[in-house]
Design an enzyme around this catalytic site. Structure first.
Site, mmCIF file in Angstrom:
data_model
loop_
_atom_site.group_PDB
_atom_site.id
_atom_site.type_symbol
_atom_site.label_atom_id
_atom_site.label_comp_id
_atom_site.label_asym_id
_atom_site.label_seq_id
_atom_site.Cartn_x
_atom_site.Cartn_y
_atom_site.Cartn_z
ATOM 1 N N CYS A 113 0.797 -1.220 0.000
ATOM 2 C CA CYS A 113 0.000 0.000 0.000
ATOM 3 C C CYS A 113 0.837 1.281 0.000
ATOM 4 O O CYS A 113 0.303 2.367 -0.221
ATOM 5 C CB CYS A 113 -0.956 0.006 1.190
ATOM 6 S SG CYS A 113 -2.212 -1.294 1.094
ATOM 7 N N HIS A 254 -2.566 7.497 2.651
ATOM 8 C CA HIS A 254 -3.104 6.209 2.225
ATOM 9 C C HIS A 254 -4.434 5.991 2.926
ATOM 10 O O HIS A 254 -4.545 6.158 4.139
ATOM 11 C CB HIS A 254 -2.109 5.093 2.579
ATOM 12 C CG HIS A 254 -2.692 3.724 2.469
ATOM 13 N ND1 HIS A 254 -3.415 3.311 1.368
ATOM 14 C CD2 HIS A 254 -2.662 2.663 3.326
ATOM 15 C CE1 HIS A 254 -3.804 2.051 1.552
ATOM 16 N NE2 HIS A 254 -3.366 1.646 2.723
ATOM 17 N N ASN A 284 -10.195 0.930 1.111
ATOM 18 C CA ASN A 284 -8.745 0.841 0.906
ATOM 19 C C ASN A 284 -8.480 0.228 -0.466
ATOM 20 O O ASN A 284 -8.740 -0.956 -0.681
ATOM 21 C CB ASN A 284 -8.140 -0.021 2.018
ATOM 22 C CG ASN A 284 -6.633 -0.145 1.922
ATOM 23 O OD1 ASN A 284 -6.021 0.154 0.905
ATOM 24 N ND2 ASN A 284 -6.012 -0.628 2.993
#
Length: 332
Positions: A113, A254, A284
């Site tokens: 990520c 993020h 996400n």
């Protein structure tokens, strides 16, 4: 000498909107539980015929159109993903072919990520090492709906699919990428993992039966890691460039978990920054989450000329990364 900065942005989300009630039923939780634990209300899932490269191509085409840069002028294509179409070839090769960027060298980068921030720094360095001209395409794209166990409430509720992209190119003096700080804490690599499908544990009937091809995460440990490591990464980046935390105008993190981000913000000291969140609608999206949120903010007219934009990611490895950009509206 001019530096390099973001001269175009783009993003793409699949059509299928998946509300909490659908995910909650499979995972044995409620809509209220998901919102309370994560701040997420919906996410997008790729169609059966869509893979990571399909999302990446559409985001890339939008970024190139926004920048006004034809694909044949690209020198580099870096695709950040931990859900590639295939173990090989690189997903970036498929993107390069489909957008017609025949003169670009293309490769994938996997920092999970945090991948987009790592890829942005890599592409900036590659451009800076050249003749001072040219463009790079940086894409973050993931299809995590193929990796999560729909019955695992710890992970199934968190993820969606999506892609974001930026075009890097020459910008005016005093604008562009100020710098980055990247870090990896490999000792903690088991916090986030997909056990099977690689050379250590090839896919087999046994691994499939054991669910070892699914994404696994120690949520409590990850939360503690983020709370300690991300503020340190941001502090180091800003300190290296003599920027006070309160001088940052925009923060694009993020989009891992809305509740966790709310807890993280006071630790960063970014008292003057507007934080851009898309996690409630998109969940996400892995390496796609930062460029997706960045494109959303830019299209909403959030960035003024000269604004300091801070992007920060964290993910498997365990890795953290932060990049600071002085926005150039003349080119974006």
């Amino acid at each position: 000498m001019n530096g390099f900065g973001i001269v175009g942005t783009g993003s793409f989300l699949p059509d299928d909107v998946v509300p909490n009630r659908v995910v909650a039923e499979r995972a044995g939780v409620s809509d209220e539980w998901i919102v309370r634990k994560t701040g997420i209300r919906s996410r997008r899932y790729a169609a059966d015929y869509e893979a990571t490269s399909d999302l990446a191509v559409k985001a890339a085409e939008k970024a190139l159109a926004d920048a006004g840069v034809p694909a044949e002028r690209l020198r580099w294509i870096v695709v950040a993903t931990s859900t590639p179409d295939h173990p090989q070839p690189a997903t970036a090769c498929l993107v390069q072919h489909r957008i017609g960027a025949d003169r670009a060298a293309a490769f994938d980068l996997n920092a999970v990520c945090t991948g987009f921030v790592f890829a942005l720094e890599t592409a900036t360095r590659l451009l800076s090492a050249g003749s001072g001209a040219g463009y790079a395409l940086v894409v973050g794209a993931d299809v995590y709906s193929r990796l999560v166990d729909p019955t695992d409430r710890r992970t199934a509720v968190l993820f969606g699919d999506g892609a974001g992209a930026v075009v890097l190119g020459p910008v005016r003096p005093g604008r562009g990428v100020v710098g980055s700080h990247l870090a990896t804490r490999g000792a903690y690599h088991r916090m986030i993992r997909v056990e099977a499908g690689g050379s250590r544990l090839p896919a087999s009937e046994k691994t499939l039966a054991g669910g070892e091809h699914y994404f696994q995460m120690d949520g409590r440990a990850v939360r503690e890691f983020v709370a300690s490591e991300v503020p340190e990464t941001v502090r180091r980046l800003l300190g290296e460039h003599g920027v006070a935390p309160e001088a940052v105008d925009h923060f694009v993190p993020h989009q891992a978990n809305g509740v966790m981000l709310t807890e993280l913000m006071p630790r960063l000291g970014l008292t003057g920054a507007r934080t851009h969140l898309t996690v409630a609608e998109h969940a996400n999206t892995g390496a796609g989450s930062i460029p997706l949120a960045l494109d959303t903010a830019r299209r909403d007219g959030a960035f003024a000329d000269g604004d300091l934009v801070l992007m920060a990611g964290f993910g498997g490895g365990m890795s953290t990364g932060a990049t600071l950009v002085r926005w150039d509206t003349q080119h974006s």
